[in-house]
Design an enzyme around this catalytic site. Structure first.
Site, PDB file in Angstrom:
ATOM      1  N   HIS A 158       0.819  -1.213   0.000  1.00  0.00           N
ATOM      2  CA  HIS A 158       0.000   0.000   0.000  1.00  0.00           C
ATOM      3  C   HIS A 158       0.848   1.257   0.000  1.00  0.00           C
ATOM      4  O   HIS A 158       2.077   1.210  -0.082  1.00  0.00           O
ATOM      5  CB  HIS A 158      -0.989  -0.033   1.168  1.00  0.00           C
ATOM      6  CG  HIS A 158      -0.327   0.028   2.498  1.00  0.00           C
ATOM      7  ND1 HIS A 158      -0.008   1.196   3.110  1.00  0.00           N
ATOM      8  CD2 HIS A 158       0.104  -0.962   3.316  1.00  0.00           C
ATOM      9  CE1 HIS A 158       0.586   0.940   4.263  1.00  0.00           C
ATOM     10  NE2 HIS A 158       0.669  -0.358   4.401  1.00  0.00           N
ATOM     11  N   LEU A 159       0.162   2.375   0.117  1.00  0.00           N
ATOM     12  CA  LEU A 159       0.805   3.668  -0.128  1.00  0.00           C
ATOM     13  C   LEU A 159       2.109   3.919   0.623  1.00  0.00           C
ATOM     14  O   LEU A 159       3.098   4.327   0.017  1.00  0.00           O
ATOM     15  CB  LEU A 159      -0.212   4.785   0.158  1.00  0.00           C
ATOM     16  CG  LEU A 159       0.275   6.214  -0.058  1.00  0.00           C
ATOM     17  CD1 LEU A 159       0.820   6.390  -1.458  1.00  0.00           C
ATOM     18  CD2 LEU A 159      -0.862   7.192   0.195  1.00  0.00           C
TER      19      LEU A 159
END
Ligand code: PEP
Ligand code: MG
Length: 600
Positions: free
Chosen positions: A25-26
């Site tokens: 994820h980010l």
């Protein structure tokens, strides 16, 4: 010539598997992309036939890599091999460090009033009226151009200097390349949101929305959130990460969100702020009426009875007392019921965590992971010496571990040829053979910082007596070369490799102490990589305890334990009963570990 060489050099590829339940994820993607950008070669990622540029946050995110997805990482060009290796190890570290919150265990809760179930974000109790999140758009005069607004948003994210803000900044960088106006930015953001919708990475949608809101604000369009003056429990579909900071200046008691996930940046920030929070269907909750939020039990009581309120308040009190009790006694020694003093030391990984460990009641440092100094550029002798000195000044009993890279930990300037099995390759003490100049400088810095202070140095991933004696005599040669007296320094080993279990009698002759690293010992005992996506070795297995027993029985030199097992509440009693008298745990676990020992 070089250009042709890059163009025609062969692409190199490896397969990487996402092991964290959070997906790729980010935050980890932003760190990965940052590292990828530092290499003079192309870096691409491929999943299910779709190939994207892995030097850009949004394109890499567009693969929506979820747990157990295996993607191909391909590098091509001048630094292709170096990049591949470094990115592989960085990826493994990111996966391992990305602590997933699968579900927070609920405590039993029984109430008279009608109850609504939810998932816990952050534990606590709140009893007050529910208030629905409201926003108001205010158009201020705008003096900035689109590009200036982007620059201002970058500046404000940078000033926040948190992992989350910096990840959003990286996301903004990748979005701005193809956005020339607010309109195109908005379109691009909506495209990204649509792609994330319904995937496990949908938690990141709020980060895109947050960026858009922040750019709009820089352009004069403020979305003002209004809060009541008195105490309230906030109900919202979701909150933006940037809105959590605003809650600090209100009388907020609790938060109930409909659409977030327990791993979203919003949830992470709510946990950090300590506000009782739950994920539940807010449509059934009456507004402006008193409700009871019990996020220990994961419930909302819609019209709480007096008995319900008393029960919840009692619950909160018990938790506060328990926490306050162990916190208030964190500086006291931990004595067992038989009066035996078990030392609780800290595992620290930088100057900040060393200071935190002191605050949390650590009696010493049982493991100083020295890797923190080795970031993207090699640290100078002076920088290393200063950092060690700052840490050494805080404690009287300190064990420093020499550099432990390789395996799951990478460094761009430590060039280890691509290995098929890095966990079985050049790592830990083996670096003395391959990178003596780095080890020499590190030891020199430790010696300089330890002048007049008795410290301990230990070598990681030792598998034979010869490895230890060679590393120790290398250290003595370094001291002689710089005319430093190191007679006050003890030398020992971490026990992480199973061969050591059969060599303790021989090690007794040469080492001053042992420290058991159960994280690696468990992975090597079971031949299950600690970052493996599908397999997990059980650190509570009788096999591990039998190994510990054998070490403690045979060792004639002091033994401590610094693997995660030392702070595991289910293991502490057994560790003490085995005869271990020094447990080294993470700073945040010190108070709790001491309290557990007091009941042994
Ligand atoms: C261990 O292996 O148990 C240990 C403490 O070292 P690290 O987790 O840093 O490898
Ligand atoms: Mg280890």
């Amino acid at each position: 010539m070089q250009l042709f060489k890059n163009l025609f050099s062969k692409p190199l590829s490896i397969q990487l598997t996402v092991t964290s339940s959070n997906g790729f994820h980010l935050r980890p993607v932003a760190q990965f992309v940052n590292e990828a950008k530092s290499f003079a070669c192309s870096v691409e990622a491929t999943l299910h036939g779709k190939t994207v540029d892995a030097k850009k946050v949004n394109t890499l995110l567009s693969l929506s890599l979820e747990k157990e997805d295996t993607f191909k990482l391909t590098t091509q060009g001048k630094e292709a091999e170096k990049a591949l290796q470094s990115l592989q190890t960085l990826f493994n570290t990111l996966m391992q460090d990305d602590k997933e919150v699968v579900a927070i265990e609920k405590e039993s809760a029984s109430y008279i009033g009608e109850v609504l179930e939810g998932d816990i974000i952050s534990k606590g109790v709140a009893i007050t009226s529910a208030y629905r999140y409201k926003t108001e758009e205010i158009q201020h005069d705008n003096t900035l151009s689109f590009n200036e607004a982007i620059a201002q948003t970058h500046k404000s994210l940078e000033a926040q200097d948190t992992d989350i803000a910096l990840a959003q900044k990286a996301l903004l960088t990748s979005l701005e390349e193809k956005s020339t106006s607010l309109e195109t930015l908005e379109q691009n953001i909506h495209k990204e949101i649509d792609a994330l919708q319904g995937t496990k990475l949908s938690a990141k949608i709020v980060d895109y929305q947050d960026i858009l809101q922040q750019v709009k604000k820089a352009l004069g369009l403020e979305v003002k959130v209004t809060f009541p003056k008195d105490a309230f429990i906030l109900l919202a579909d979701d909150l933006l990460p940037s809105e959590i900071a605003m809650l600090a200046n209100t009388e907020i008691q609790g938060v109930i969100l409909k659409e977030t996930s327990i791993n979203s940046h919003t949830a992470i920030l709510l946990r950090a702020s300590g506000i009782a929070s739950l994920i539940a269907d807010i449509s059934e909750i009456p507004l402006n009426k008193e409700i009871l939020l019990d996020s220990f039990g994961g419930v909302v009581v819609l019209s709480p009875h007096e008995t319900d309120k008393k029960k919840a308040q009692q619950l909160q009190k018990q938790h506060n007392t328990k926490k306050a009790h162990s916190a208030s006694k964190r500086f006291d020694n931990a004595l067992t019921t038989q009066g035996q003093h078990i030392k609780v030391f800290a595992n620290v990984g930088d100057v900040f965590s060393a200071k935190l460990a002191k605050e949390e009641g650590a009696e010493g440092i049982g493991l100083l992971r020295s890797e923190f100094l080795f970031k993207s550029v090699k640290p100078s002798l002076q920088a290393q010496t200063d950092a060690f000195k700052e840490i050494f000044d805080n404690f009287d009993d300190i064990t420093v571990r020499t550099l432990d890279v390789g395996g799951d930990k990478a460094l761009p300037y430590i060039n280890i040829p691509l290995e098929r099995n890095p966990f079985l390759g050049v790592r830990g003490v083996r670096l003395f053979r391959t990178h003596p100049e780095i080890m020499e400088e590190q030891l020199h810095a430790i010696f300089l910082a330890s002048e007049g202070k008795k410290i301990k140095i230990m070598f990681p991933i030792v598998s034979s007596v010869e490895e230890f004696t060679k590393a120790k005599s290398f250290a003595h040669t370094v001291a002689q070369k710089h005319q430093l007296d190191i007679s006050h320094i003890d030398f020992g080993i971490m026990i992480e490799v199973p061969s050591v279990l059969f060599l303790i009698e021989a090690f007794n002759e040469v080492v001053d102490f042992y420290s058991i690293g159960t994280n690696d010992l468990t992975q090597y005992l079971f031949a299950i990589e600690r970052t493996h996506p599908l397999l997990q070795a059980d650190e509570l297995s009788p096999v591990v305890f039998s190994a510990l027993k054998s070490i403690v029985t045979k060792a004639t030199k002091p033994v401590s334990i610094c693997g995660e097992l030392a702070g595991n509440a289910d293991a502490i009693e057994r560790l003490v009963n085995l005869g271990l008298t020094t447990l080294s745990v993470s700073p945040k676990s010190i108070a709790q570990t001491k309290e557990t020992i007091r009941h042994v």
